[in-house]
Design a protein around this motif. Structure first.
Motif, PDB file in Angstrom:
ATOM      1  N   LYS A 123       0.827  -1.214   0.000  1.00 19.16           N
ATOM      2  CA  LYS A 123       0.000   0.000   0.000  1.00 19.16           C
ATOM      3  C   LYS A 123       0.860   1.261   0.000  1.00 19.16           C
ATOM      4  CE  LYS A 123      -4.228  -1.844   1.968  1.00 19.16           C
ATOM      5  NZ  LYS A 123      -5.166  -1.837   3.091  1.00 19.16           N
ATOM      6  N   ALA A 124       2.072   1.167   0.564  1.00 21.46           N
ATOM      7  CA  ALA A 124       2.988   2.312   0.606  1.00 21.46           C
ATOM      8  C   ALA A 124       3.656   2.555  -0.745  1.00 21.46           C
ATOM      9  CB  ALA A 124       4.053   2.098   1.679  1.00 21.46           C
ATOM     10  N   GLY A 125       3.540   1.593  -1.672  1.00 21.51           N
ATOM     11  CA  GLY A 125       4.104   1.788  -3.002  1.00 21.51           C
ATOM     12  C   GLY A 125       5.299   0.924  -3.337  1.00 21.51           C
ATOM     13  N   VAL A 126       5.658  -0.007  -2.453  1.00 21.05           N
ATOM     14  CA  VAL A 126       6.772  -0.901  -2.752  1.00 21.05           C
ATOM     15  C   VAL A 126       6.315  -1.890  -3.826  1.00 21.05           C
ATOM     16  CG1 VAL A 126       8.394  -2.583  -1.824  1.00 21.05           C
ATOM     17  CG2 VAL A 126       7.673  -0.662  -0.414  1.00 21.05           C
ATOM     18  N   ASN A 127       7.106  -2.007  -4.897  1.00 22.71           N
ATOM     19  CA  ASN A 127       6.779  -2.928  -5.979  1.00 22.71           C
ATOM     20  C   ASN A 127       8.062  -3.338  -6.701  1.00 22.71           C
ATOM     21  OD1 ASN A 127       7.260  -1.117  -8.375  1.00 22.71           O
ATOM     22  ND2 ASN A 127       5.681   0.076  -7.319  1.00 22.71           N
ATOM     23  N   PHE A 128       7.918  -4.232  -7.655  1.00 18.72           N
ATOM     24  CA  PHE A 128       9.068  -4.773  -8.375  1.00 18.72           C
ATOM     25  C   PHE A 128       9.360  -4.049  -9.687  1.00 18.72           C
ATOM     26  CE2 PHE A 128       7.742  -8.261  -5.641  1.00 18.72           C
ATOM     27  CZ  PHE A 128       8.953  -8.708  -5.146  1.00 18.72           C
ATOM     28  N   ASN A 129       8.649  -2.985  -9.993  1.00 19.59           N
ATOM     29  CA  ASN A 129       8.879  -2.262 -11.243  1.00 19.59           C
ATOM     30  C   ASN A 129      10.282  -1.675 -11.292  1.00 19.59           C
ATOM     31  OD1 ASN A 129       6.234  -2.793 -11.973  1.00 19.59           O
ATOM     32  ND2 ASN A 129       5.479  -0.827 -11.210  1.00 19.59           N
ATOM     33  N   ARG A 130      10.833  -1.620 -12.503  1.00 22.34           N
ATOM     34  CA  ARG A 130      12.175  -1.068 -12.703  1.00 22.34           C
ATOM     35  C   ARG A 130      12.185   0.426 -12.383  1.00 22.34           C
ATOM     36  NH1 ARG A 130      15.402   1.280 -16.518  1.00 22.34           N
ATOM     37  NH2 ARG A 130      17.501   0.443 -16.657  1.00 22.34           N
ATOM     38  N   LEU A 134      18.281   3.760 -12.323  1.00 25.36           N
ATOM     39  CA  LEU A 134      19.186   2.847 -11.616  1.00 25.36           C
ATOM     40  C   LEU A 134      19.647   1.751 -12.559  1.00 25.36           C
ATOM     41  CD1 LEU A 134      17.430   2.403  -8.166  1.00 25.36           C
ATOM     42  CD2 LEU A 134      19.372   3.848  -8.722  1.00 25.36           C
ATOM     43  N   SER A 135      20.924   1.447 -12.499  1.00 27.12           N
ATOM     44  CA  SER A 135      21.467   0.421 -13.387  1.00 27.12           C
ATOM     45  C   SER A 135      21.543  -0.948 -12.726  1.00 27.12           C
ATOM     46  CB  SER A 135      22.861   0.841 -13.884  1.00 27.12           C
ATOM     47  OG  SER A 135      23.731   1.011 -12.786  1.00 27.12           O
ATOM     48  N   TRP A 164      20.728  -4.609 -11.766  1.00 23.32           N
ATOM     49  CA  TRP A 164      20.009  -5.647 -12.470  1.00 23.32           C
ATOM     50  C   TRP A 164      19.195  -6.456 -11.473  1.00 23.32           C
ATOM     51  CZ3 TRP A 164      19.690 -10.936 -12.524  1.00 23.32           C
ATOM     52  CH2 TRP A 164      19.093 -11.485 -13.653  1.00 23.32           C
ATOM     53  N   GLY A 165      17.964  -6.750 -11.790  1.00 27.09           N
ATOM     54  CA  GLY A 165      17.134  -7.600 -10.940  1.00 27.09           C
ATOM     55  C   GLY A 165      16.013  -6.832 -10.283  1.00 27.09           C
ATOM     56  N   GLU A 166      14.794  -7.329 -10.482  1.00 27.43           N
ATOM     57  CA  GLU A 166      13.621  -6.655  -9.931  1.00 27.43           C
ATOM     58  C   GLU A 166      13.614  -6.647  -8.407  1.00 27.43           C
ATOM     59  OE1 GLU A 166      12.715 -10.923 -10.082  1.00 27.43           O
ATOM     60  OE2 GLU A 166      13.526  -9.585 -11.596  1.00 27.43           O
ATOM     61  N   ASP A 167      14.276  -7.636  -7.786  1.00 32.80           N
ATOM     62  CA  ASP A 167      14.309  -7.652  -6.325  1.00 32.80           C
ATOM     63  C   ASP A 167      15.113  -6.479  -5.782  1.00 32.80           C
ATOM     64  OD1 ASP A 167      16.578  -8.860  -7.428  1.00 32.80           O
ATOM     65  OD2 ASP A 167      16.790 -10.318  -5.813  1.00 32.80           O
ATOM     66  N   ARG A 168      16.124  -6.038  -6.505  1.00 34.37           N
ATOM     67  CA  ARG A 168      16.908  -4.879  -6.049  1.00 34.37           C
ATOM     68  C   ARG A 168      16.081  -3.603  -6.108  1.00 34.37           C
ATOM     69  NH1 ARG A 168      21.487  -7.625  -9.000  1.00 34.37           N
ATOM     70  NH2 ARG A 168      22.655  -8.593  -7.315  1.00 34.37           N
ATOM     71  N   HIS A 169      15.289  -3.442  -7.143  1.00 32.12           N
ATOM     72  CA  HIS A 169      14.426  -2.266  -7.255  1.00 32.12           C
ATOM     73  C   HIS A 169      13.376  -2.280  -6.146  1.00 32.12           C
ATOM     74  CE1 HIS A 169      16.090  -0.949 -11.138  1.00 32.12           C
ATOM     75  NE2 HIS A 169      16.339  -2.242 -11.277  1.00 32.12           N
ATOM     76  N   PHE A 170      12.855  -3.451  -5.833  1.00 30.59           N
ATOM     77  CA  PHE A 170      11.908  -3.617  -4.730  1.00 30.59           C
ATOM     78  C   PHE A 170      12.546  -3.151  -3.413  1.00 30.59           C
ATOM     79  CE2 PHE A 170      10.268  -5.996  -1.164  1.00 30.59           C
ATOM     80  CZ  PHE A 170       8.889  -5.937  -1.328  1.00 30.59           C
TER      81      PHE A 170
END
Length: 104
Positions: A48-55, A59-60, A62-68
């Motif tokens: 609900k706060a806006g945390v998601n896996f979108n790129r 940021l360079s 790699w990996g959606e988990d890092r963006h999360f």
């Protein structure tokens, strides 16, 4: 507990920090960490706060988990790892796929 700061800030070298982190991850418990991957339990509050896996475009990493994890940290949401039971991360060929290193 579990925070690993950059070399020079805490006086530890990269190898010492790495070894300390690995020891901690081998100790059964719940440890605060700076990032997650593989098997992640996500609270509804974080979503609900806006945390998601979108790129994140500028940021360079790699990996959606890092963006999360970057989003979570920026929003002040702490991340923890539970090391009581190992989580098996099926990744890519050559990077853990099909291997069970350290899993009893």
């Amino acid at each position: 507990m579990g925070d690993i700061t950059r070399s020079g800030v805490d006086g530890l070298g990269d190898h010492t920090r790495y070894q300390s982190f690995i020891r901690q991850m081998r100790t059964p418990g719940v440890h605060k960490v700076g990032g997650l991957g593989a098997c992640t339990l996500i609270s509804q509050k974080a979503l609900k706060a806006g945390v998601n896996f979108n790129r994140i475009e500028n940021l360079s990493f790699w990996g959606e988990d890092r963006h999360f994890c970057i989003r979570a940290a920026a929003l002040g949401i702490s991340m923890y790892v539970d090391t009581h039971l190992p989580a098996y991360h099926i990744y890519r060929e050559g990077f853990g796929f099909g291997r069970c290193d350290g899993i009893p």
